[in-house]
Scaffold this motif. Structure first.
Motif, PDB file in Angstrom:
ATOM      1  N   GLY A   1      48.111  40.164  60.820  1.00 45.84           N
ATOM      2  CA  GLY A   1      47.957  40.992  59.800  1.00 45.84           C
ATOM      3  C   GLY A   1      49.174  41.271  59.159  1.00 45.84           C
ATOM      4  N   ILE A   2      49.285  41.191  57.775  1.00 43.52           N
ATOM      5  CA  ILE A   2      50.609  41.739  57.054  1.00 43.52           C
ATOM      6  C   ILE A   2      50.055  42.582  56.043  1.00 43.52           C
ATOM      7  CG2 ILE A   2      50.032  39.753  55.363  1.00 43.52           C
ATOM      8  CD1 ILE A   2      53.004  39.133  55.416  1.00 43.52           C
ATOM      9  N   ASP A   3      51.242  43.469  55.660  1.00 41.92           N
ATOM     10  CA  ASP A   3      51.099  44.224  54.569  1.00 41.92           C
ATOM     11  C   ASP A   3      52.424  44.496  53.892  1.00 41.92           C
ATOM     12  OD1 ASP A   3      49.017  46.034  53.150  1.00 41.92           O
ATOM     13  OD2 ASP A   3      50.454  47.741  53.572  1.00 41.92           O
ATOM     14  N   VAL A   4      52.515  44.759  52.823  1.00 41.35           N
ATOM     15  CA  VAL A   4      53.697  45.151  51.826  1.00 41.35           C
ATOM     16  C   VAL A   4      53.404  46.530  51.045  1.00 41.35           C
ATOM     17  CG1 VAL A   4      54.437  42.926  51.668  1.00 41.35           C
ATOM     18  CG2 VAL A   4      53.169  43.874  49.860  1.00 41.35           C
ATOM     19  N   VAL A   5      54.561  47.105  50.967  1.00 37.71           N
ATOM     20  CA  VAL A   5      54.572  48.725  50.532  1.00 37.71           C
ATOM     21  C   VAL A   5      55.538  48.656  49.440  1.00 37.71           C
ATOM     22  CG1 VAL A   5      54.734  50.987  50.651  1.00 37.71           C
ATOM     23  CG2 VAL A   5      53.380  49.583  52.396  1.00 37.71           C
TER      24      VAL A   5
ATOM     25  N   ASP B   1      63.658  45.920  52.019  1.00 38.96           N
ATOM     26  CA  ASP B   1      64.798  45.294  51.033  1.00 38.96           C
ATOM     27  C   ASP B   1      64.195  45.331  49.873  1.00 38.96           C
ATOM     28  OD1 ASP B   1      67.128  44.559  50.483  1.00 38.96           O
ATOM     29  OD2 ASP B   1      66.601  42.311  50.836  1.00 38.96           O
ATOM     30  N   ALA B   2      65.051  45.285  48.765  1.00 38.73           N
ATOM     31  CA  ALA B   2      64.851  45.507  47.252  1.00 38.73           C
ATOM     32  C   ALA B   2      63.539  46.382  46.958  1.00 38.73           C
ATOM     33  CB  ALA B   2      64.572  43.893  46.950  1.00 38.73           C
ATOM     34  N   GLY B   3      63.116  47.320  47.328  1.00 40.27           N
ATOM     35  CA  GLY B   3      62.363  48.216  46.999  1.00 40.27           C
ATOM     36  C   GLY B   3      61.109  48.075  47.743  1.00 40.27           C
TER      37      GLY B   3
ATOM     38  N   ALA C   1      57.640  51.244  55.895  1.00 40.31           N
ATOM     39  CA  ALA C   1      57.464  50.165  56.657  1.00 40.31           C
ATOM     40  C   ALA C   1      56.431  50.360  57.723  1.00 40.31           C
ATOM     41  CB  ALA C   1      58.788  49.805  57.489  1.00 40.31           C
ATOM     42  N   ARG C   2      56.513  51.796  58.326  1.00 41.18           N
ATOM     43  CA  ARG C   2      55.501  52.041  59.273  1.00 41.18           C
ATOM     44  C   ARG C   2      54.179  52.236  58.846  1.00 41.18           C
ATOM     45  NH1 ARG C   2      60.129  52.644  61.459  1.00 41.18           N
ATOM     46  NH2 ARG C   2      60.635  53.089  63.599  1.00 41.18           N
TER      47      ARG C   2
END
Length: 117
Positions: free
Chosen positions: A7-11, A105-107, A45-46
């Protein structure tokens, strides 16, 4: 051991911060007491880690946010503790171990979860 799922996620950290400001109770709803004191980028990140874990588990209905907790080993390496509803979903899939990687990183905050049997 075999990989069961990934699983992957970005915020977006700024948008996540705005959401937390709009809904003050959101921090308590999403994070355990020990997680909630972290800085914004770490919280994002959490949150991404919990979302990535849910995706790897197949997004079953009824997962409780507090049943997945990101904790740091003494070395600083993040690990995922599962209990309750999340542990049951993992057990149903035969999950024996969870690998977790966090970055911000980078927002942007991101997380990758790998489930193994």
């Amino acid at each position: 051991m075999a990989v069961i799922a990934v699983g992957i996620d970005v915020v977006d950290i700024a948008r996540f911060g705005e959401s937390l400001e709009r809904s003050p109770g959101l921090v308590a709803r999403l994070f355990t007491e020990s997680e909630s004191s972290r800085p914004l980028a770490s919280l994002a990140a959490r949150f991404a880690a919990k979302e990535a874990l849910a995706k790897a588990l197949g997004a079953p209905v009824g997962l409780a946010w507090h049943d997945a907790e990101v904790v740091s080993e003494e070395s600083g390496r993040p690990t995922m503790e599962m209990r309750g509803s999340v542990r049951r979903a993992a057990d149903d899939l035969g999950v024996a171990s969870v690998h977790l990687s966090l970055s911000h990183d980078a927002g942007i905050a991101s997380a990758v979860v790998v489930l193994e049997s």
